[in-house]
Write a protein that holds these residues in place. Sequence first.
Motif, PDB file in Angstrom:
ATOM      1  N   LEU A 152       0.796  -1.224   0.000  1.00 49.97           N
ATOM      2  CA  LEU A 152       0.000   0.000   0.000  1.00 49.97           C
ATOM      3  C   LEU A 152       0.832   1.279   0.000  1.00 49.97           C
ATOM      4  O   LEU A 152       0.503   2.229  -0.734  1.00 49.97           O
ATOM      5  N   LYS A 168      -5.565   2.233  -9.625  1.00 52.72           N
ATOM      6  CA  LYS A 168      -4.693   1.697  -8.584  1.00 52.72           C
ATOM      7  C   LYS A 168      -5.303   0.400  -8.047  1.00 52.72           C
ATOM      8  O   LYS A 168      -6.348   0.426  -7.386  1.00 52.72           O
ATOM      9  N   LEU A 170      -4.651  -2.942  -5.712  1.00 52.25           N
ATOM     10  CA  LEU A 170      -3.830  -3.460  -4.618  1.00 52.25           C
ATOM     11  C   LEU A 170      -4.040  -4.965  -4.467  1.00 52.25           C
ATOM     12  O   LEU A 170      -5.173  -5.435  -4.345  1.00 52.25           O
ATOM     13  N   ASN A 180      -1.162  -3.456   4.405  1.00 51.38           N
ATOM     14  CA  ASN A 180      -2.279  -3.067   3.547  1.00 51.38           C
ATOM     15  C   ASN A 180      -3.572  -2.886   4.342  1.00 51.38           C
ATOM     16  O   ASN A 180      -4.575  -3.567   4.118  1.00 51.38           O
ATOM     17  N   LEU A 185      -6.526   2.465   2.240  1.00 47.68           N
ATOM     18  CA  LEU A 185      -7.288   1.526   1.416  1.00 47.68           C
ATOM     19  C   LEU A 185      -8.419   2.223   0.665  1.00 47.68           C
ATOM     20  O   LEU A 185      -8.812   1.782  -0.417  1.00 47.68           O
ATOM     21  N   MET A 188      -7.691   3.209  -2.930  1.00 42.10           N
ATOM     22  CA  MET A 188      -7.506   2.198  -3.961  1.00 42.10           C
ATOM     23  C   MET A 188      -8.751   2.115  -4.845  1.00 42.10           C
ATOM     24  O   MET A 188      -9.876   2.240  -4.371  1.00 42.10           O
ATOM     25  N   THR A 191      -9.231  -3.919  -5.084  1.00 40.93           N
ATOM     26  CA  THR A 191      -8.344  -4.803  -4.326  1.00 40.93           C
ATOM     27  C   THR A 191      -8.587  -6.242  -4.778  1.00 40.93           C
ATOM     28  O   THR A 191      -9.708  -6.612  -5.141  1.00 40.93           O
TER      29      THR A 191
END
Length: 217
Positions: A152, A168, A170, A180, A185, A188, A191
Motif C-alpha cells: 500500500l 490503482k 492493490l 495493507n 485503502l 484504492m 483490491t
Amino acid sequence: MSNSKLIALDADGVLLNYNLAYASAWERAFGQRPALRNPQAYWAIDRWGVETLQGADLDRFRACFDAQFWSSVPAISGAVQACEKLVSAGYELVCVSALKPEFAQARQANLRAHGFPIEQVIATSNAGSVECSPKAQALAQLKPVAFVDDFLPYFAGVDQAVHKAVHKALILREPDGSPNTGPGLQQMDSTHTNLAQFADWWLERPHQIENNDESRF
C-alpha cells in the motif's frame, strides 16, 4: 492522458514469490532451509522460523541477495497465465520494481525464464518517503492505465504524479502483519487476492476500464 494499453506491475508479491525465495537465500547462507512458521505472514522474516541476525551473520545473509538471487525468484502460481491473458487482450505490460537498478537485468532474466510476456523492467530502488512512493516518478513517465502492487505505501503520491489517470489495484495477499490496512485503502480503485483475480476482473469490465471510471470498487 494515460496510455490506455499499458499496465504497470510490481514484481515481488505480484509476479514473483519473494517469500519463497527468501527461504532459499537463508539455506544458501547457512546450509539449512528454515521451517515454515506462519504461511499467512506478509513479511518473509515472520513467515519462516528464522532468528534476527546481526553482525557477520547479517552480512553473510545480505550477500546472498545478489544477481543470482534476483534472477531465480519463483513465479507466483497463475501469474504468468494472468499476464498472458492481459497481453492477448491487447495490453502491454511493464514491470516497475523497487529494486536496486544494478539488479534490473537479473530481474528481467528471471521474468524471461518463467515466460512472462514482459519486455521492460524499471528498477526504482526503494528510497521513497511517506508522502511519495519511489515508483511515482517512473509511473509519471509511463502513464499506465493501471498500476498493480501488493504494498500500500507504494501508491503514495501516485495520483499526483500521474494526474489521477491511473487505476490503482492493490494485491492484498497474506494478511498477518500486512501493511495493507488503514485509511489508505479508501484511495484504492480495486483490491484483489492475486494477479490472476485482477486480470479476470479487469478484462470482464472493459466499459469501466476504457472510460477510466473514477468510482471505487
